[in-house]
Design a protein around this motif. Structure first.
Motif, PDB file in Angstrom:
ATOM      1  N   PHE A 169      32.266  11.283  15.708  1.00 10.77           N
ATOM      2  CA  PHE A 169      32.541   9.860  15.551  1.00 10.77           C
ATOM      3  C   PHE A 169      31.238   9.064  15.382  1.00 10.77           C
ATOM      4  O   PHE A 169      31.278   7.859  15.156  1.00 10.77           O
ATOM      5  CB  PHE A 169      33.291   9.319  16.772  1.00 10.77           C
ATOM      6  N   LEU A 170      30.121   9.753  15.532  1.00  8.15           N
ATOM      7  CA  LEU A 170      28.833   9.071  15.488  1.00  8.15           C
ATOM      8  C   LEU A 170      28.287   9.022  14.064  1.00  8.15           C
ATOM      9  O   LEU A 170      28.611   9.882  13.246  1.00  8.15           O
ATOM     10  CB  LEU A 170      27.828   9.803  16.370  1.00  8.15           C
ATOM     11  N   PRO A 171      27.461   8.039  13.758  1.00  7.36           N
ATOM     12  CA  PRO A 171      26.762   8.048  12.472  1.00  7.36           C
ATOM     13  C   PRO A 171      25.881   9.285  12.354  1.00  7.36           C
ATOM     14  O   PRO A 171      25.399   9.837  13.355  1.00  7.36           O
ATOM     15  CB  PRO A 171      25.919   6.768  12.519  1.00  7.36           C
ATOM     16  N   VAL A 172      25.678   9.709  11.125  1.00  8.32           N
ATOM     17  CA  VAL A 172      24.828  10.861  10.852  1.00  8.32           C
ATOM     18  C   VAL A 172      23.660  10.417   9.975  1.00  8.32           C
ATOM     19  O   VAL A 172      23.858   9.698   8.992  1.00  8.32           O
ATOM     20  CB  VAL A 172      25.616  11.983  10.140  1.00  8.32           C
ATOM     21  N   VAL A 173      22.461  10.831  10.337  1.00  3.12           N
ATOM     22  CA  VAL A 173      21.263  10.523   9.551  1.00  3.12           C
ATOM     23  C   VAL A 173      20.735  11.838   8.990  1.00  3.12           C
ATOM     24  O   VAL A 173      20.370  12.748   9.745  1.00  3.12           O
ATOM     25  CB  VAL A 173      20.187   9.835  10.405  1.00  3.12           C
TER      26      VAL A 173
ATOM     27  N   LEU B  72      20.242  15.306  11.013  1.00  5.44           N
ATOM     28  CA  LEU B  72      20.035  16.565  10.306  1.00  5.44           C
ATOM     29  C   LEU B  72      18.697  16.493   9.602  1.00  5.44           C
ATOM     30  O   LEU B  72      18.388  15.479   8.959  1.00  5.44           O
ATOM     31  CB  LEU B  72      21.140  16.813   9.277  1.00  5.44           C
ATOM     32  N   VAL B  73      17.899  17.532   9.724  1.00  6.72           N
ATOM     33  CA  VAL B  73      16.613  17.597   9.025  1.00  6.72           C
ATOM     34  C   VAL B  73      16.652  18.786   8.069  1.00  6.72           C
ATOM     35  O   VAL B  73      16.815  19.934   8.504  1.00  6.72           O
ATOM     36  CB  VAL B  73      15.432  17.725  10.003  1.00  6.72           C
ATOM     37  N   ASN B  74      16.548  18.470   6.801  1.00  8.82           N
ATOM     38  CA  ASN B  74      16.578  19.508   5.754  1.00  8.82           C
ATOM     39  C   ASN B  74      17.791  20.421   5.892  1.00  8.82           C
ATOM     40  O   ASN B  74      17.717  21.638   5.738  1.00  8.82           O
ATOM     41  CB  ASN B  74      15.284  20.324   5.769  1.00  8.82           C
ATOM     42  N   GLY B  75      18.933  19.782   6.226  1.00  4.45           N
ATOM     43  CA  GLY B  75      20.195  20.498   6.296  1.00  4.45           C
ATOM     44  C   GLY B  75      20.495  21.167   7.610  1.00  4.45           C
ATOM     45  O   GLY B  75      21.604  21.674   7.809  1.00  4.45           O
ATOM     46  N   SER B  76      19.551  21.171   8.556  1.00  3.13           N
ATOM     47  CA  SER B  76      19.765  21.805   9.860  1.00  3.13           C
ATOM     48  C   SER B  76      19.941  20.738  10.947  1.00  3.13           C
ATOM     49  O   SER B  76      19.289  19.686  10.907  1.00  3.13           O
ATOM     50  CB  SER B  76      18.571  22.704  10.217  1.00  3.13           C
ATOM     51  N   TYR B  77      20.797  21.062  11.920  1.00  2.00           N
ATOM     52  CA  TYR B  77      21.056  20.110  13.001  1.00  2.00           C
ATOM     53  C   TYR B  77      19.795  19.908  13.832  1.00  2.00           C
ATOM     54  O   TYR B  77      19.157  20.878  14.263  1.00  2.00           O
ATOM     55  CB  TYR B  77      22.187  20.625  13.895  1.00  2.00           C
ATOM     56  N   HIS B  78      19.441  18.650  14.062  1.00  2.00           N
ATOM     57  CA  HIS B  78      18.197  18.347  14.771  1.00  2.00           C
ATOM     58  C   HIS B  78      18.426  17.628  16.089  1.00  2.00           C
ATOM     59  O   HIS B  78      17.483  17.452  16.861  1.00  2.00           O
ATOM     60  CB  HIS B  78      17.277  17.515  13.875  1.00  2.00           C
ATOM     61  N   GLY B  79      19.657  17.159  16.353  1.00  2.00           N
ATOM     62  CA  GLY B  79      19.927  16.601  17.665  1.00  2.00           C
ATOM     63  C   GLY B  79      20.459  15.191  17.660  1.00  2.00           C
ATOM     64  O   GLY B  79      20.676  14.558  16.628  1.00  2.00           O
ATOM     65  N   LEU B  80      20.659  14.700  18.888  1.00  2.00           N
ATOM     66  CA  LEU B  80      21.152  13.344  19.148  1.00  2.00           C
ATOM     67  C   LEU B  80      19.954  12.418  19.348  1.00  2.00           C
ATOM     68  O   LEU B  80      19.077  12.695  20.172  1.00  2.00           O
ATOM     69  CB  LEU B  80      22.035  13.361  20.396  1.00  2.00           C
ATOM     70  N   PHE B  81      19.910  11.330  18.595  1.00  2.00           N
ATOM     71  CA  PHE B  81      18.801  10.377  18.631  1.00  2.00           C
ATOM     72  C   PHE B  81      19.380   8.953  18.699  1.00  2.00           C
ATOM     73  O   PHE B  81      20.596   8.761  18.607  1.00  2.00           O
ATOM     74  CB  PHE B  81      17.932  10.491  17.371  1.00  2.00           C
ATOM     75  N   THR B  82      18.511   7.966  18.864  1.00  2.00           N
ATOM     76  CA  THR B  82      18.918   6.580  18.656  1.00  2.00           C
ATOM     77  C   THR B  82      18.153   6.013  17.466  1.00  2.00           C
ATOM     78  O   THR B  82      16.949   6.250  17.318  1.00  2.00           O
ATOM     79  CB  THR B  82      18.677   5.699  19.896  1.00  2.00           C
ATOM     80  N   PHE B  83      18.862   5.295  16.630  1.00  2.00           N
ATOM     81  CA  PHE B  83      18.300   4.665  15.431  1.00  2.00           C
ATOM     82  C   PHE B  83      18.150   3.190  15.759  1.00  2.00           C
ATOM     83  O   PHE B  83      19.142   2.495  15.997  1.00  2.00           O
ATOM     84  CB  PHE B  83      19.254   4.870  14.254  1.00  2.00           C
ATOM     85  N   THR B  84      16.921   2.689  15.809  1.00  2.00           N
ATOM     86  CA  THR B  84      16.695   1.343  16.317  1.00  2.00           C
ATOM     87  C   THR B  84      15.772   0.522  15.424  1.00  2.00           C
ATOM     88  O   THR B  84      15.036   1.045  14.593  1.00  2.00           O
ATOM     89  CB  THR B  84      16.061   1.374  17.731  1.00  2.00           C
TER      90      THR B  84
END
Length: 503
Positions: free
Chosen positions: A9-13, A149-161
């Motif tokens: 349900f979260l945004p994806v970057v 996602l970084v270069n197609g691989s999962y990179h984790g949960l972050f905050t976009f601010t």
């Protein structure tokens, strides 16, 4: 061939960049796509189908030691020229932060603390003065939890601010490339200047700030960074900060009590102290603070904005994170970080700071400072993360930093219950001081009018003005028994524990 499908349900970057070239010193060109399920079209917004050019580098100081690092992001075109973009309904800008939150097992403390600040803090002085053109000023950043996602691989949960900068605070721009108006400084150390005159090594007060050089074109002076103007391309001025530090450090008790509100925006300073008191943020007393001046050509008055509040709500050594310990006790006894601005305010009986803080605390106790309201901020974020199963993905990707998010959220909720019970007693209303005088005085007449509140009293008083939502609007100081405040929007206000209508 099989593949695992994950829903969120979260945004994806999505970040595409040559990671081996990313460092903390220089931006590297790449691309970014932000997939926002709540996307709604507005001017400058980036749709879910748009991949934009962006430049990336690592950001932070202590955070660089973590494998999971923060990213500074500058949106641009293919030629690396800056292009303003809007994400999540935030401002149009080309500067963004993707924050790793590696120092916090819940990833939430800084985001929640900033959310609290955004919801209760008094607006900066230049907005309260009726400057409608700056109504969009924000002294706290807005942010969203995202999965990266970084270069197609999962990179984790972050905050976009967003970033705390001139644009966020609506400070006045440099005029004609030479006249400095708005100023923004960031404190980043516990040196003498960061603690405003206290030497933690020799345990001495009243130390003067070291001399500055406006012409050396350096970003850092005495542990502070200048964030505006741009030290590389524009003239800078350390003098307003230097003068404020030396005033706090070296003024007499009488001078300090009489003139402190000429240097610091008192309602905002009070709110900042209460924020640290509520969240128990011991690493933000002198350090991790933004100081800003709207227009030095008109006023030297300095506002305060928070930053980097990961070490809060019990995240740290028990010696400085005990829930039943006041911030004043922390300043005086527990640590050597005796931030003289707060240290002197707390010790000056002629300022009645404890009573003023107590009145503000009690007013907000049923609103933003409610125990359940504070707990629900963490619980609601966790419910969203858990429903998306982002907590499981995060715990698998970065088990060394976020092994069990739910367990740590439960700990915070318990910490909040204990913290607020202690503060209720600590800020309990007394029968002495300004609050009791305001509440029980029969010689007080408060009248509302068109954009104005007028006070008549038999003796001179200092009365706080609050909006009905609990935000402090200002202070009415009666002289010869009379005082007023003008430029108010229509609505209900609270003055001296009395409700008054403004039309």
């Amino acid at each position: 061939m099989t593949a695992t499908v994950n829903f969120t349900f979260l945004p994806v970057v999505e970040v595409s960049v040559e990671m081996e070239n990313v460092n903390a010193d220089k931006y590297v060109l790449g691309q970014m796509r932000v997939i926002d399920p709540d996307y709604s079209s507005h001017e400058g917004a980036v749709s879910a189908n748009d991949t934009v050019y962006a430049r990336f580098k690592y950001r932070g100081n202590a955070s660089l030691a973590y494998d999971k690092k923060n990213f500074a992001v500058k949106t641009c075109d293919e030629n690396e020229d800056g292009v303003d973009r809007s994400f999540f309904g935030f401002r149009d800008d080309n500067n963004w932060i993707i924050e790793a939150c590696a120092a916090d097992p819940t990833l939430m403390r800084n985001r929640v603390s900033t959310d609290i600040w955004n919801d209760f803090s008094t607006k900066p002085y230049y907005v309260r003065d009726g400057n409608e053109s700056e109504d969009e000023a924000h002294s706290g950043t807005r942010g969203r939890f995202v999965e990266v996602l970084v270069n197609g691989s999962y990179h984790g949960l972050f905050t976009f601010t967003e970033k705390t900068d001139r644009k966020q605070l609506k400070l006045k721009k440099l005029k004609d490339d030479v006249e400095i108006r708005g100023l923004l400084y960031k404190s980043g150390s516990y040196g003498i200047e960061g603690l405003m005159g206290y030497d933690k090594t020799n345990h001495t007060f009243g130390n003067a700030a070291q001399q500055y050089d406006n012409y050396n074109k350096e970003e850092v002076w005495a542990g502070y960074e200048i964030k505006y103007p741009d030290y590389e391309e524009e003239p800078i001025d350390w003098k307003p900060l230097y003068d404020a530090i030396n005033f706090v450090s070296q003024s007499s008790d009488e001078e300090f009590a009489s003139h402190i509100e000429e240097y610091f925006d008192r309602p905002v300073m009070d709110d900042y102290y209460l924020l640290l008191e509520i969240i128990k943020a011991y690493d933000n007393v002198g350090n991790n603070i933004f100081y800003y001046i709207y227009n030095i050509q008109d006023s030297k008055l300095m506002g305060i904005a928070p930053w980097d509040m990961d070490t809060s709500f019990g995240n740290g050594a028990e010696s400085v994170q005990a829930p039943d310990e006041s911030l004043k006790h922390l300043l005086e006894v527990t640590t050597d970080n005796k931030f003289q601005l707060f240290y002197r305010m707390a010790r000056r009986a002629d300022i009645d700071w404890h009573e003023d803080l107590g009145a503000r605390y009690r007013l907000l106790r049923n609103y933003e400072f409610g125990t359940e309201a504070l707990k629900n901020r963490f619980v609601n974020y966790y419910d969203l993360i858990s429903a998306s199963r982002a907590d499981i993905r995060e715990e698998q990707k970065w088990p060394q930093y976020h092994p069990d998010i739910k367990e740590h959220v439960d700990y915070i909720c318990n910490f909040i219950e204990r913290r607020m019970a202690f503060l209720d007693e600590y800020y309990a209303e007394t029968q002495t001081g300004i609050n009791a005088e305001e509440a029980g005085s029969s010689d007080l007449e408060i009248t509302g009018g068109t954009g104005r509140i007028t006070v008549t009293a038999n003796t001179d008083k200092s009365l706080h003005v609050y909006s009905i939502s609990g935000n402090q609007i200002g202070i009415i100081q009666t002289v010869d028994g009379k005082g007023s405040v003008s430029g108010l929007q229509p609505g209900i206000y609270i003055v001296g524990n009395h409700k008054v209508a403004v039309f």
